[in-house]
Scaffold this active site. Sequence first.
Site, PDB file in Angstrom:
ATOM      1  N   TYR A 127       0.734  -1.549   0.081  1.00 40.08           N
ATOM      2  CA  TYR A 127       0.038   0.191   0.164  1.00 40.08           C
ATOM      3  C   TYR A 127       0.758   1.471  -0.043  1.00 40.08           C
ATOM      4  CZ  TYR A 127      -3.412   3.302   0.517  1.00 40.08           C
ATOM      5  OH  TYR A 127      -4.508   4.639   1.305  1.00 40.08           O
TER       6      TYR A 127
ATOM      7  N   PHE B 176      -8.083  22.481 -24.279  1.00 39.23           N
ATOM      8  CA  PHE B 176      -8.460  20.455 -23.691  1.00 39.23           C
ATOM      9  C   PHE B 176      -9.541  20.530 -23.102  1.00 39.23           C
ATOM     10  CE2 PHE B 176      -8.398  15.798 -22.650  1.00 39.23           C
ATOM     11  CZ  PHE B 176      -8.560  15.736 -24.287  1.00 39.23           C
ATOM     12  N   THR B 177     -10.525  19.532 -23.557  1.00 36.74           N
ATOM     13  CA  THR B 177     -12.172  19.108 -22.827  1.00 36.74           C
ATOM     14  C   THR B 177     -11.728  19.138 -21.537  1.00 36.74           C
ATOM     15  OG1 THR B 177     -11.576  17.162 -23.357  1.00 36.74           O
ATOM     16  CG2 THR B 177     -12.505  18.009 -25.636  1.00 36.74           C
TER      17      THR B 177
ATOM     18  N   ASP C 236       0.897  20.795 -20.206  1.00 39.42           N
ATOM     19  CA  ASP C 236       0.645  19.796 -20.547  1.00 39.42           C
ATOM     20  C   ASP C 236       1.187  18.808 -21.024  1.00 39.42           C
ATOM     21  OD1 ASP C 236      -1.210  17.249 -20.774  1.00 39.42           O
ATOM     22  OD2 ASP C 236      -3.352  18.445 -21.200  1.00 39.42           O
TER      23      ASP C 236
ATOM     24  N   LYS D  82      -1.051   8.166 -23.101  1.00 41.73           N
ATOM     25  CA  LYS D  82      -0.176   9.079 -24.318  1.00 41.73           C
ATOM     26  C   LYS D  82       0.774   8.378 -24.701  1.00 41.73           C
ATOM     27  CE  LYS D  82      -4.023  10.386 -23.663  1.00 41.73           C
ATOM     28  NZ  LYS D  82      -5.231  10.981 -23.235  1.00 41.73           N
TER      29      LYS D  82
ATOM     30  N   ARG E 180     -14.163  16.066 -33.267  1.00 45.87           N
ATOM     31  CA  ARG E 180     -13.429  17.291 -32.578  1.00 45.87           C
ATOM     32  C   ARG E 180     -13.451  17.791 -33.011  1.00 45.87           C
ATOM     33  NH1 ARG E 180     -10.561  14.813 -27.886  1.00 45.87           N
ATOM     34  NH2 ARG E 180     -12.989  15.033 -27.470  1.00 45.87           N
TER      35      ARG E 180
ATOM     36  N   PHE F 170     -19.628  14.974 -25.665  1.00 43.85           N
ATOM     37  CA  PHE F 170     -19.155  14.115 -26.368  1.00 43.85           C
ATOM     38  C   PHE F 170     -19.021  12.592 -26.094  1.00 43.85           C
ATOM     39  CE2 PHE F 170     -14.869  13.429 -25.195  1.00 43.85           C
ATOM     40  CZ  PHE F 170     -14.551  14.487 -24.382  1.00 43.85           C
TER      41      PHE F 170
HETATM   42  N1  F0G Z   1      -4.854  16.741 -21.731  1.00 43.08           N
HETATM   43  C1  F0G Z   1      -4.494  15.973 -23.318  1.00 43.08           C
HETATM   44  C2  F0G Z   1      -3.945  17.021 -24.072  1.00 43.08           C
HETATM   45  C3  F0G Z   1      -4.922  15.284 -24.110  1.00 43.08           C
HETATM   46  O1  F0G Z   1      -5.117  14.896 -25.002  1.00 43.08           O
HETATM   47  C4  F0G Z   1      -5.892  14.126 -22.928  1.00 43.08           C
HETATM   48  C5  F0G Z   1      -6.783  12.982 -22.742  1.00 43.08           C
HETATM   49  C6  F0G Z   1      -5.598  14.718 -21.065  1.00 43.08           C
HETATM   50  C7  F0G Z   1      -5.081  16.133 -20.557  1.00 43.08           C
HETATM   51  C8  F0G Z   1      -6.883  13.999 -20.466  1.00 43.08           C
HETATM   52  O2  F0G Z   1      -5.792  12.888 -19.750  1.00 43.08           O
HETATM   53  O3  F0G Z   1      -7.399  10.754 -20.459  1.00 43.08           O
HETATM   54  O4  F0G Z   1      -5.457  10.249 -18.762  1.00 43.08           O
HETATM   55  O5  F0G Z   1      -7.240  12.437 -18.074  1.00 43.08           O
HETATM   56  N2  F0G Z   1      -6.929  12.638 -24.434  1.00 43.08           N
HETATM   57  C9  F0G Z   1      -7.367  11.341 -24.835  1.00 43.08           C
HETATM   58  C10 F0G Z   1      -7.692  11.465 -26.321  1.00 43.08           C
HETATM   59  C11 F0G Z   1      -8.771  10.822 -24.173  1.00 43.08           C
HETATM   60  O6  F0G Z   1      -8.004  11.528 -27.105  1.00 43.08           O
HETATM   61  O7  F0G Z   1      -7.139  12.002 -26.500  1.00 43.08           O
HETATM   62  P1  F0G Z   1      -6.525  11.509 -18.989  1.00 43.08           P
END
Ligand code: F0G
Length: 481
Positions: free
Chosen positions: A96, A148-149, A239, A282, A406, A473
């Site tokens: 843990y 970013f979303t 990021d 990624k 997108r 989305f």
């Molecule tokens: N920042 C960027 C630029 C991203 O592309 C993503 C995730 C995140 C933050 C969030 O990270 O998913 O680990 O919580 N992008 C994925 C995509 C979902 O399909 O582009 P996460």
Amino acid sequence: MLEARGFKPNFLITMTNDKLNRIQRRRSWAEPYKIKVVEPLKLTTRAEREQAIAQAGYNTFLLRSEDVYIDLLTDSGTSAMSDYQWAGMMLGDEAYAGSKNFYFLEATIQKYYGYQYIVPTHQGRGAENILSQILIKPGDYIPGNMYFTTTRLHQELAGGTFVDVIIDEAHDATSLHPFKGNVDLQKLTDLIEQVGAERIPYISVAGTVNMAGGQPISMANLRAVYQLAQTHGIRVILDATRAVENAYFIQRQEEGYNQEAIATILREFCSYTDGCTMSGKKDALVNIGGWLALNDDDIYEEARNRVVIYEGLHTYGGMAGRDMEAMGRGIEESVQDDHIRARVGQVEYLGQKLLDWHIPVVVPIGGHAIYLDAKRFLPHISQDEFAAQRLAAELYLEAGIRTMERGIVSAGRNKETGDNYYPELELVRLTIPRRVYTQAHMDLTAEAVEEVYYNRDRLGGLKMVYEPKYLRFFQARFELL
Ligand code: F0G
């Protein structure tokens, strides 16, 4: 690779410099690995796909993965791990507290990214949540190189307002600017003058910029952003999700860097920031994981305290020991020049094929995906009729290829007025998982896109029949008009 380990094959020793140079300059991106394990794919009929996409409300996120042939939904958590990473999975220390895999991961991040303090999280948005809660006060503004979303949503939930300060070229799918991820320093300066530096907790910089088409930011631009931020006492938070891919574009396109190793470029890149959020899913070649990295000890202390509320103890942050081992090893592999050249090379291979066939895609080709320009692909379908969403559904119908919208669906609504955002870019993303698909898969994908393009006049739009409140989305549903 061989040379890196101290070998020099005989044929290279006897070769003239001229010939050696030519070989080293060769343009093919062939994979620096071979395939050891395969995963069978299911082939479906058109009738089966018609049923599946209708059941999914014409939203590719709602398809079952087993009904998909080539899955280009995302490059997130979809990479193939190496034998070295899988071997590491057996070395998970599932204690843990104080897992040795955490200390390995921490040291690896410090070595390659250069930050002092590491807080592990289950994925990128876990880090975004903790960072936003700590740094943002209601009424604050967070400038960034395009939204970013999940990043913007966490900034908003903490009471902040995101302000886009990316260069105008980023919003133009046809601009050939080599660094479309750059921050417009004038826009940034104007915002600081307008709202005051004390209302800007940090500048949110992404490399590469996902929503702009996987476009890089230059080293010179990031350095200038950092200098400007420092004169105003504002932090810069990176990021770093695809920062290795960004480093590759710097190596290839920015003056002064083509003799530098990717690892060296990445370290310098991060040095112009005060911390980062990271989705390890990624660049870092794993299926789950992330982190928050910081250089300030007081913010680190706060983050280390908060991570236990949302993610887990500060030495695992939601990951198993084996996950942390795989991510540490994935980072080591991700910064190899051979790896990243082949990774982006495969993306460019698909992009070039589509360009050769005059299919409208965002240019230059970005690091992790090809983005079809739905405004030019389906000019007869308006954003209100969800052109990109429709195109993504059609690619699935055509060949079982899953992609992602997108455009207007992803952009969501203004948090104050509730009105839809109308982004300039209405795109469909064909995202390439790392080390997963072959060149034949890329060829087949290109042929399917071409077929849909040829028949594009027959397509109509969609109407939204269900809209979730957050990040719509992912779960929205549509019907054919
Ligand atoms: N920042 C960027 C630029 C991203 O592309 C993503 C995730 C995140 C933050 C969030 O990270 O998913 O680990 O919580 N992008 C994925 C995509 C979902 O399909 O582009 P996460």
